[in-house]
Design a protein around this motif. Sequence first.
Motif, PDB file in Angstrom:
ATOM      1  N   THR A  80       7.734   9.474  -3.315  1.00  0.00           N
ATOM      2  CA  THR A  80       8.543   8.400  -3.860  1.00  0.00           C
ATOM      3  C   THR A  80       8.996   8.708  -5.274  1.00  0.00           C
ATOM      4  OG1 THR A  80       8.580   6.016  -4.379  1.00  0.00           O
ATOM      5  CG2 THR A  80       6.500   7.168  -4.665  1.00  0.00           C
ATOM      6  N   THR A  81      10.109   8.126  -5.666  1.00  0.00           N
ATOM      7  CA  THR A  81      10.640   8.334  -7.016  1.00  0.00           C
ATOM      8  C   THR A  81       9.938   7.437  -8.019  1.00  0.00           C
ATOM      9  OG1 THR A  81      12.803   8.845  -6.087  1.00  0.00           O
ATOM     10  CG2 THR A  81      12.748   8.283  -8.409  1.00  0.00           C
ATOM     11  N   PHE A  82       9.475   6.276  -7.576  1.00  0.00           N
ATOM     12  CA  PHE A  82       8.913   5.285  -8.483  1.00  0.00           C
ATOM     13  C   PHE A  82       7.394   5.234  -8.378  1.00  0.00           C
ATOM     14  CE2 PHE A  82      13.087   3.963  -6.974  1.00  0.00           C
ATOM     15  CZ  PHE A  82      13.795   3.974  -8.186  1.00  0.00           C
ATOM     16  N   ASP A  83       6.714   5.217  -9.528  1.00  0.00           N
ATOM     17  CA  ASP A  83       5.260   5.303  -9.502  1.00  0.00           C
ATOM     18  C   ASP A  83       4.588   4.048  -8.972  1.00  0.00           C
ATOM     19  OD1 ASP A  83       5.706   3.662 -11.666  1.00  0.00           O
ATOM     20  OD2 ASP A  83       4.565   4.849 -13.095  1.00  0.00           O
ATOM     21  N   LEU A  84       5.275   2.896  -8.970  1.00  0.00           N
ATOM     22  CA  LEU A  84       4.709   1.694  -8.373  1.00  0.00           C
ATOM     23  C   LEU A  84       5.736   1.055  -7.442  1.00  0.00           C
ATOM     24  CD1 LEU A  84       2.551  -0.037 -11.111  1.00  0.00           C
ATOM     25  CD2 LEU A  84       1.802   1.023  -8.995  1.00  0.00           C
ATOM     26  N   ASP A  85       6.417   1.875  -6.693  1.00  0.00           N
ATOM     27  CA  ASP A  85       7.398   1.407  -5.722  1.00  0.00           C
ATOM     28  C   ASP A  85       6.726   0.428  -4.763  1.00  0.00           C
ATOM     29  OD1 ASP A  85       9.946   3.160  -3.868  1.00  0.00           O
ATOM     30  OD2 ASP A  85       9.248   1.112  -3.615  1.00  0.00           O
ATOM     31  N   GLU A  86       7.279  -0.791  -4.666  1.00  0.00           N
ATOM     32  CA  GLU A  86       6.659  -1.813  -3.824  1.00  0.00           C
ATOM     33  C   GLU A  86       6.561  -1.382  -2.372  1.00  0.00           C
ATOM     34  OE1 GLU A  86      10.539  -4.586  -2.832  1.00  0.00           O
ATOM     35  OE2 GLU A  86       9.378  -4.969  -4.640  1.00  0.00           O
ATOM     36  N   TYR A  87       7.460  -0.498  -1.941  1.00  0.00           N
ATOM     37  CA  TYR A  87       7.426  -0.052  -0.554  1.00  0.00           C
ATOM     38  C   TYR A  87       6.223   0.832  -0.261  1.00  0.00           C
ATOM     39  CZ  TYR A  87      12.206  -1.812  -0.445  1.00  0.00           C
ATOM     40  OH  TYR A  87      13.296  -2.610  -0.519  1.00  0.00           O
ATOM     41  N   VAL A  88       5.676   1.465  -1.297  1.00  0.00           N
ATOM     42  CA  VAL A  88       4.524   2.333  -1.087  1.00  0.00           C
ATOM     43  C   VAL A  88       3.326   1.533  -0.597  1.00  0.00           C
ATOM     44  CG1 VAL A  88       2.892   3.907  -2.195  1.00  0.00           C
ATOM     45  CG2 VAL A  88       5.319   4.026  -2.764  1.00  0.00           C
ATOM     46  N   PHE A  89       3.175   0.288  -1.090  1.00  0.00           N
ATOM     47  CA  PHE A  89       2.059  -0.538  -0.638  1.00  0.00           C
ATOM     48  C   PHE A  89       2.125  -0.739   0.870  1.00  0.00           C
ATOM     49  CE2 PHE A  89       2.732  -2.611  -4.994  1.00  0.00           C
ATOM     50  CZ  PHE A  89       1.978  -1.627  -5.615  1.00  0.00           C
ATOM     51  N   GLY A  90       3.311  -1.019   1.358  1.00  0.00           N
ATOM     52  CA  GLY A  90       3.482  -1.202   2.801  1.00  0.00           C
ATOM     53  C   GLY A  90       3.186   0.068   3.559  1.00  0.00           C
ATOM     54  N   ALA A  91       3.563   1.212   2.986  1.00  0.00           N
ATOM     55  CA  ALA A  91       3.318   2.493   3.640  1.00  0.00           C
ATOM     56  C   ALA A  91       1.825   2.767   3.734  1.00  0.00           C
ATOM     57  CB  ALA A  91       4.020   3.611   2.882  1.00  0.00           C
ATOM     58  N   LEU A  92       1.071   2.421   2.702  1.00  0.00           N
ATOM     59  CA  LEU A  92      -0.368   2.628   2.731  1.00  0.00           C
ATOM     60  C   LEU A  92      -1.010   1.723   3.775  1.00  0.00           C
ATOM     61  CD1 LEU A  92      -1.160   2.964  -1.083  1.00  0.00           C
ATOM     62  CD2 LEU A  92      -1.060   4.775   0.631  1.00  0.00           C
ATOM     63  N   ARG A  93      -0.516   0.486   3.884  1.00  0.00           N
ATOM     64  CA  ARG A  93      -1.030  -0.396   4.919  1.00  0.00           C
ATOM     65  C   ARG A  93      -0.712   0.158   6.307  1.00  0.00           C
ATOM     66  NH1 ARG A  93       1.706  -4.477   1.893  1.00  0.00           N
ATOM     67  NH2 ARG A  93       0.326  -5.489   0.410  1.00  0.00           N
ATOM     68  N   ALA A  94       0.420   0.836   6.398  1.00  0.00           N
ATOM     69  CA  ALA A  94       0.842   1.388   7.691  1.00  0.00           C
ATOM     70  C   ALA A  94       0.033   2.616   8.082  1.00  0.00           C
ATOM     71  CB  ALA A  94       2.330   1.742   7.640  1.00  0.00           C
ATOM     72  N   GLY A  95      -0.779   3.126   7.150  1.00  0.00           N
ATOM     73  CA  GLY A  95      -1.656   4.240   7.489  1.00  0.00           C
ATOM     74  C   GLY A  95      -1.331   5.561   6.832  1.00  0.00           C
TER      75      GLY A  95
END
Length: 210
Positions: A80-95
């Motif tokens: 990801t380009t952003f260090d706290l990209d909100e989408y990353v949280f969803g990706a971590l939940r997705a596994g």
Amino acid sequence: MSIRVLVADDHSAVRAGIALILDGADDIEVVGEAGDGEQAVAMARQMRPDVVLMDVRMPRLDGISATRELAGVADVLILTTFDLDEYVFGALRAGAAGFLLKNTDAESLIEAVRLVARGDGLISPGVTRRLISAFAEQVPPRRESAGDPESLTPREREVLACIGRGLSNAEIAKELDMAEATTKTHVSRVLNKLGLKSRVQAAIYYSEGA
């Protein structure tokens, strides 16, 4: 045997750059490049790579949805380009097995792929504390989303504690005096019993007081 990697990013120049870096490592082989999430899922299911490097923002199917569909197919490392990209949280939940920033240097990118291929989780060092703190605040309460901690054996509890401290499989094996293959088996059992999809989720679970 080489680590087989699929690179998914909607920018062709980025894909080419990542592929060039990874192909420079003797033990890594880039087996394909995908320009969107749907293509990434289809190619991963066909090629069965060890690791998918997944961009978050892509057309047709975003990286979060693609990661969710690849559960059990390949380990996903988010870029990801952003260090706290909100989408990353969803990706971590997705596994997802973890994430790196796109400005990560070549050596760190190669090592990250090796770590994830070995079954270890990874979060870009510069944002680990902030990410886990923010992610933990957003995940559902543990008792609603995970299994019963009482189902863990004493050894599995020790393994969970090591995961919570951020230890790799090799480090856990050394600390608990086990073979690395045995350690990997214990990690899988811990995740399965607790209904968790990744080591990152396990670390957060432990930090909440498992």
